[in-house]
Design an enzyme around this catalytic site. Structure first.
Site, PDB file in Angstrom:
ATOM      1  N   ARG A   1      -0.325  54.688 -27.188  1.00 47.80           N
ATOM      2  CA  ARG A   1       0.363  55.129 -28.412  1.00 47.80           C
ATOM      3  C   ARG A   1       1.126  56.426 -28.180  1.00 47.80           C
ATOM      4  NH1 ARG A   1       0.367  59.307 -30.309  1.00 47.80           N
ATOM      5  NH2 ARG A   1      -1.885  59.475 -30.466  1.00 47.80           N
TER       6      ARG A   1
ATOM      7  N   SER B   1       0.438  76.627 -30.673  1.00 46.89           N
ATOM      8  CA  SER B   1       0.484  76.449 -32.132  1.00 46.89           C
ATOM      9  C   SER B   1       1.645  77.215 -32.750  1.00 46.89           C
ATOM     10  CB  SER B   1      -0.832  76.945 -32.754  1.00 46.89           C
ATOM     11  OG  SER B   1      -1.907  76.165 -32.298  1.00 46.89           O
TER      12      SER B   1
ATOM     13  N   THR C   1       3.808  65.310 -22.348  1.00 45.31           N
ATOM     14  CA  THR C   1       3.578  63.877 -22.130  1.00 45.31           C
ATOM     15  C   THR C   1       4.834  63.249 -21.518  1.00 45.31           C
ATOM     16  OG1 THR C   1       2.081  63.821 -24.011  1.00 45.31           O
ATOM     17  CG2 THR C   1       2.984  61.701 -23.282  1.00 45.31           C
TER      18      THR C   1
ATOM     19  N   GLU D   1       0.239  67.819 -31.353  1.00 49.74           N
ATOM     20  CA  GLU D   1       1.008  67.581 -32.596  1.00 49.74           C
ATOM     21  C   GLU D   1       0.469  68.421 -33.744  1.00 49.74           C
ATOM     22  OE1 GLU D   1       3.626  66.097 -33.240  1.00 49.74           O
ATOM     23  OE2 GLU D   1       4.014  64.760 -31.548  1.00 49.74           O
TER      24      GLU D   1
HETATM   25  P1  TGC Z   1       7.855  78.257 -40.605  1.00 49.22           P
HETATM   26  O1  TGC Z   1       8.468  79.567 -40.974  1.00 49.22           O
HETATM   27  O2  TGC Z   1       6.781  77.717 -41.463  1.00 49.22           O
HETATM   28  O3  TGC Z   1       8.995  77.145 -40.502  1.00 49.22           O
HETATM   29  C1  TGC Z   1      10.250  77.387 -39.899  1.00 49.22           C
HETATM   30  C2  TGC Z   1      11.257  76.457 -40.550  1.00 49.22           C
HETATM   31  O4  TGC Z   1      10.866  75.111 -40.274  1.00 49.22           O
HETATM   32  C3  TGC Z   1      10.571  74.407 -41.503  1.00 49.22           C
HETATM   33  N1  TGC Z   1       9.411  73.551 -41.201  1.00 49.22           N
HETATM   34  C4  TGC Z   1       9.529  72.245 -41.015  1.00 49.22           C
HETATM   35  N2  TGC Z   1      10.597  71.440 -41.108  1.00 49.22           N
HETATM   36  C5  TGC Z   1      10.397  70.135 -40.860  1.00 49.22           C
HETATM   37  N3  TGC Z   1       9.184  69.629 -40.528  1.00 49.22           N
HETATM   38  C6  TGC Z   1       8.094  70.416 -40.408  1.00 49.22           C
HETATM   39  N4  TGC Z   1       6.912  69.898 -40.054  1.00 49.22           N
HETATM   40  C7  TGC Z   1       8.244  71.790 -40.672  1.00 49.22           C
HETATM   41  N5  TGC Z   1       7.403  72.855 -40.657  1.00 49.22           N
HETATM   42  C8  TGC Z   1       8.134  73.932 -40.998  1.00 49.22           C
HETATM   43  C9  TGC Z   1      10.291  75.493 -42.514  1.00 49.22           C
HETATM   44  O5  TGC Z   1      10.545  75.050 -43.818  1.00 49.22           O
HETATM   45  C10 TGC Z   1      11.270  76.558 -42.074  1.00 49.22           C
HETATM   46  O6  TGC Z   1      12.551  76.161 -42.516  1.00 49.22           O
HETATM   47  P2  TGC Z   1      13.678  77.248 -42.881  1.00 49.22           P
HETATM   48  O7  TGC Z   1      14.792  76.457 -43.478  1.00 49.22           O
HETATM   49  O8  TGC Z   1      13.025  78.183 -43.854  1.00 49.22           O
HETATM   50  O9  TGC Z   1      14.049  77.905 -41.596  1.00 49.22           O
HETATM   51  O10 TGC Z   1       7.406  78.358 -39.096  1.00 49.22           O
HETATM   52  P3  TGC Z   1       6.190  79.107 -38.436  1.00 49.22           P
HETATM   53  O11 TGC Z   1       6.719  79.771 -37.196  1.00 49.22           O
HETATM   54  O12 TGC Z   1       5.461  79.974 -39.446  1.00 49.22           O
HETATM   55  O13 TGC Z   1       5.234  77.902 -37.964  1.00 49.22           O
HETATM   56  C11 TGC Z   1       4.622  77.063 -38.864  1.00 49.22           C
HETATM   57  C12 TGC Z   1       3.667  76.066 -38.134  1.00 49.22           C
HETATM   58  C13 TGC Z   1       2.479  76.805 -37.560  1.00 49.22           C
HETATM   59  C14 TGC Z   1       3.172  75.091 -39.184  1.00 49.22           C
HETATM   60  C15 TGC Z   1       4.408  75.291 -37.044  1.00 49.22           C
HETATM   61  O14 TGC Z   1       4.953  76.113 -36.106  1.00 49.22           O
HETATM   62  C16 TGC Z   1       3.593  74.196 -36.405  1.00 49.22           C
HETATM   63  O15 TGC Z   1       3.647  73.073 -36.869  1.00 49.22           O
HETATM   64  N6  TGC Z   1       2.809  74.476 -35.296  1.00 49.22           N
HETATM   65  C17 TGC Z   1       2.134  73.426 -34.546  1.00 49.22           C
HETATM   66  C18 TGC Z   1       2.886  73.153 -33.245  1.00 49.22           C
HETATM   67  C19 TGC Z   1       2.855  71.714 -32.859  1.00 49.22           C
HETATM   68  O16 TGC Z   1       2.511  70.825 -33.619  1.00 49.22           O
HETATM   69  N7  TGC Z   1       3.288  71.438 -31.636  1.00 49.22           N
HETATM   70  C20 TGC Z   1       3.387  70.086 -31.183  1.00 49.22           C
HETATM   71  C21 TGC Z   1       4.124  70.016 -29.849  1.00 49.22           C
HETATM   72  S1  TGC Z   1       4.654  68.369 -29.456  1.00 49.22           S
HETATM   73  C22 TGC Z   1       3.252  67.546 -29.088  1.00 49.22           C
HETATM   74  O17 TGC Z   1       2.162  67.994 -29.210  1.00 49.22           O
HETATM   75  C23 TGC Z   1       3.464  66.170 -28.604  1.00 49.22           C
HETATM   76  S2  TGC Z   1       2.020  65.292 -28.257  1.00 49.22           S
HETATM   77  C24 TGC Z   1       2.786  63.834 -27.981  1.00 49.22           C
HETATM   78  C25 TGC Z   1       1.938  62.685 -27.702  1.00 49.22           C
HETATM   79  O18 TGC Z   1       1.529  62.523 -26.532  1.00 49.22           O
HETATM   80  O19 TGC Z   1       1.715  61.873 -28.633  1.00 49.22           O
HETATM   81  P1  FAD Z   2      -3.499  77.272 -29.109  1.00 44.68           P
HETATM   82  O1  FAD Z   2      -2.304  77.332 -29.984  1.00 44.68           O
HETATM   83  O2  FAD Z   2      -3.696  78.363 -28.126  1.00 44.68           O
HETATM   84  O3  FAD Z   2      -4.780  77.126 -30.032  1.00 44.68           O
HETATM   85  C1  FAD Z   2      -6.115  77.354 -29.525  1.00 44.68           C
HETATM   86  C2  FAD Z   2      -7.077  77.359 -30.716  1.00 44.68           C
HETATM   87  O4  FAD Z   2      -6.700  78.405 -31.629  1.00 44.68           O
HETATM   88  C3  FAD Z   2      -7.040  76.059 -31.521  1.00 44.68           C
HETATM   89  O5  FAD Z   2      -8.323  75.767 -31.979  1.00 44.68           O
HETATM   90  C4  FAD Z   2      -6.145  76.400 -32.713  1.00 44.68           C
HETATM   91  O6  FAD Z   2      -6.412  75.599 -33.864  1.00 44.68           O
HETATM   92  C5  FAD Z   2      -6.521  77.854 -32.932  1.00 44.68           C
HETATM   93  N1  FAD Z   2      -5.452  78.577 -33.633  1.00 44.68           N
HETATM   94  C6  FAD Z   2      -4.198  78.901 -33.185  1.00 44.68           C
HETATM   95  N2  FAD Z   2      -3.520  79.534 -34.138  1.00 44.68           N
HETATM   96  C7  FAD Z   2      -4.328  79.634 -35.209  1.00 44.68           C
HETATM   97  C8  FAD Z   2      -4.188  80.159 -36.526  1.00 44.68           C
HETATM   98  N3  FAD Z   2      -3.044  80.736 -36.948  1.00 44.68           N
HETATM   99  N4  FAD Z   2      -5.245  80.071 -37.368  1.00 44.68           N
HETATM  100  C9  FAD Z   2      -6.402  79.486 -36.979  1.00 44.68           C
HETATM  101  N5  FAD Z   2      -6.599  78.940 -35.762  1.00 44.68           N
HETATM  102  C10 FAD Z   2      -5.567  79.023 -34.896  1.00 44.68           C
HETATM  103  N6  FAD Z   2       3.395  69.608 -26.356  1.00 44.68           N
HETATM  104  C11 FAD Z   2       4.715  69.280 -26.274  1.00 44.68           C
HETATM  105  O7  FAD Z   2       5.592  70.087 -26.584  1.00 44.68           O
HETATM  106  N7  FAD Z   2       5.092  68.040 -25.842  1.00 44.68           N
HETATM  107  C12 FAD Z   2       4.199  67.102 -25.464  1.00 44.68           C
HETATM  108  O8  FAD Z   2       4.595  65.985 -25.096  1.00 44.68           O
HETATM  109  C13 FAD Z   2       2.805  67.425 -25.514  1.00 44.68           C
HETATM  110  N8  FAD Z   2       1.890  66.528 -25.083  1.00 44.68           N
HETATM  111  C14 FAD Z   2       0.569  66.910 -25.006  1.00 44.68           C
HETATM  112  C15 FAD Z   2      -0.360  66.060 -24.404  1.00 44.68           C
HETATM  113  C16 FAD Z   2      -1.683  66.435 -24.274  1.00 44.68           C
HETATM  114  C17 FAD Z   2      -2.665  65.547 -23.563  1.00 44.68           C
HETATM  115  C18 FAD Z   2      -2.117  67.684 -24.814  1.00 44.68           C
HETATM  116  C19 FAD Z   2      -3.562  68.084 -24.730  1.00 44.68           C
HETATM  117  C20 FAD Z   2      -1.204  68.523 -25.407  1.00 44.68           C
HETATM  118  C21 FAD Z   2       0.152  68.167 -25.489  1.00 44.68           C
HETATM  119  N9  FAD Z   2       1.110  69.043 -26.021  1.00 44.68           N
HETATM  120  C22 FAD Z   2       2.438  68.717 -25.975  1.00 44.68           C
HETATM  121  C23 FAD Z   2       0.720  70.400 -26.404  1.00 44.68           C
HETATM  122  C24 FAD Z   2       0.091  70.490 -27.799  1.00 44.68           C
HETATM  123  O9  FAD Z   2       1.030  70.315 -28.806  1.00 44.68           O
HETATM  124  C25 FAD Z   2      -0.603  71.857 -27.895  1.00 44.68           C
HETATM  125  O10 FAD Z   2      -1.728  71.791 -27.048  1.00 44.68           O
HETATM  126  C26 FAD Z   2      -1.001  72.206 -29.309  1.00 44.68           C
HETATM  127  O11 FAD Z   2       0.130  72.445 -30.122  1.00 44.68           O
HETATM  128  C27 FAD Z   2      -1.934  73.439 -29.360  1.00 44.68           C
HETATM  129  O12 FAD Z   2      -1.438  74.472 -28.585  1.00 44.68           O
HETATM  130  P2  FAD Z   2      -2.401  75.195 -27.495  1.00 44.68           P
HETATM  131  O13 FAD Z   2      -3.024  74.141 -26.672  1.00 44.68           O
HETATM  132  O14 FAD Z   2      -1.569  76.223 -26.820  1.00 44.68           O
HETATM  133  O15 FAD Z   2      -3.545  75.868 -28.341  1.00 44.68           O
END
Ligand code: TGC
Ligand code: FAD
Length: 388
Positions: free
Chosen positions: A94, A142, A168, A367
């Protein structure tokens, strides 16, 4: 989800249309007949079955809801059902589809130029090309808004410098969607394999998502033309909007992993004899099975409604966060209970729950971690952002 072998206690199947049931059958057959027979070897080797990618494309399993050249443009509910079936097999399968469809095809369709769409979408949808998505960095997970990777203008092109980690498909991708800090905010680029200064290195030693390619992207003064920049992507909300798409699919996928754990545990409990009777006859074992069924059933209703809302144009971030967080936690709990019911047999790769359990630890983190999604929903209901 609905109609899953034995896991349709509330008859959600009746709420699906013929196309949705048909796609589910295609995806399930692919997982059972093509993927599961080769999974154990890939799981042990720590590799993804690359040879199956073109077949996934032919079957319409890659980016089914994406609209653009060569794309099917089907409903989000169909996309969710596919994710559920793929993750019933393995979260790594997935994951591959999530990245290819939601994190590579979707941003190209949403933010790309007509030339970028024509160049990449047909090949990505058909599985002739593979993509990856580079947002996370070694020091910024994050909090991607603090990213260090930079994009500096250089004549008619850009110089990209930095590193992306935990990516990934990194080492198998033909093209990487790379997010970098530009002069006026975050920008997105399509960086092709083989571009000088661009390298992908594998991450070894994962005990989770073993049948998935995970790596690092290194950008050492990589020069890319202006035509590789996604012209519609401006600011952090561009990469974050891609995450909504993938998180939606994960919410569905988790139901598939949980259902496979439940079915495996139910079957095992009916066959395994202790104290002269099947362990399924013990009250405590029945309690665990009913807990699993209850939680899976609630999660099925949640994702089906989420899919219908998304198909009707309601695409609110906190709704997706609640479903991703809740359903992955639910699946982790089901995997733990199923592993427990299997006793010692549950710690080998002979049975799926231990593998799902290990996989779901990654799914809970990527994610957006479980806690980051709590903060997103918390912000929605209190009006107070608690991220920093
Ligand atoms: P913040 O100030 O809240 O937001 C900045 C601007 O972005 C807008 N926004 C969004 N827009 C669309 N979709 C969303 N989910 C959005 N979240 C926020 C927001 O309205 C704002 O817009 P504007 O017009 O005011 O500029 O940003 P922040 O820096 O305070 O961060 C908020 C936070 C922590 C929720 C965000 O950074 C976050 O979601 N962090 C988690 C990072 C994450 O999920 N990384 C994933 C990496 S990819 C991955 O993991 C792939 S795994 C793939 C696989 O193998 O399946
Ligand atoms: P951190 O951000 O360092 O977090 C560590 C801990 O601190 C967590 O428990 C978190 O919840 C906590 N924490 C952080 N901030 C806060 C807060 N403000 N308040 C409370 N708790 C907090 N990323 C991509 O871009 N592309 C990909 O394709 C992708 N694939 C991935 C595949 C795998 C197998 C894995 C494991 C990860 C992948 N990621 C990818 C990365 C993934 O999105 C990050 O691991 C994730 O967003 C968390 O970041 P981090 O690992 O740096 O943890």
């Amino acid at each position: 989800m609905a109609g899953a072998r034995g896991v349709d206690f509330y008859r959600f199947d009746g709420l699906l249309d013929d196309e949705e049931r048909g796609v589910r059958a295609v995806a399930r057959r692919f997982v059972e007949q093509r993927f599961l027979p080769v999974l154990r070897n890939h799981q042990r080797a720590g590799t993804f079955p690359l040879e199956l990618i073109p077949e996934m494309g032919e079957l319409g399993l890659l980016g089914p809801a994406v609209r653009g050249p060569g794309c099917a443009g089907l409903s989000y509910t169909v996309y969710g059902i596919i994710c559920e079936e793929l993750e019933r097999g393995d979260s790594g399968l997935r994951s591959f589809a999530s990245v290819q469809g939601s994190l590579v095809m979707w941003p190209i369709a949403a933010y790309g130029s007509p030339a970028q769409k024509e160049r990449w979408l047909p090949d990505l949808a058909a599985g002739r090309k593979v993509g990856c998505f580079g947002l996370t960095e070694p020091d910024h997970g994050s909090d991607p808004g603090s990213m260090s990777t930079t994009a500096v203008q250089d004549g008619d092109g850009w110089i990209l410098s930095g590193a992306k980690l935990w990516i990934t498909n990194a080492t198998v991708a033909d093209v990487a969607v790379v997010w970098a800090r530009g002069p006026a905010g975050v920008l997105g680029f399509l960086v092709e394999k083989g571009t000088p200064g661009f390298a992908a290195n594998p991450i070894h030693g994962k005990w989770s998502l073993r049948a998935s390619d995970t790596g690092e992207l290194v950008l050492d003064q990589v020069r890319v033309p202006e035509s590789s920049r996604l012209p519609g992507a401006r600011g952090l909300k561009a990469p974050l909007s891609c995450l909504n798409e993938a998180r939606y699919g994960i919410a569905w996928g988790a139901v598939g992993a949980a259902a496979d754990c439940y079915e495996t545990a139910l079957r095992y409990a009916g066959q395994r004899q202790q104290f002269g009777k099947p362990i399924a006859s013990f009250q405590l074992v029945q309690h665990k099975l009913v807990t699993m069924l209850t939680e899976i059933t609630k999660a099925q209703g949640l994702v089906l409604q989420l899919g219908r809302l998304k198909d009707s144009g309601i695409n609110e971030v906190p709704l997706v966060s609640l479903a991703k967080r809740g359903n992955v936690a639910m699946a982790l709990e089901c995997a733990r209970l199923a592993r427990d019911i299997l006793g010692a047999a549950g710690v080998t790769d002979e049975f799926s729950p231990g593998r799902h359990l290990a996989n779901l630890e990654s799914v809970s983190t990527y994610e957006g971690t479980h806690d980051i999604h709590a903060l997103i929903v918390g912000q929605e209901i209190t009006g107070i952002a608690a991220f920093r």
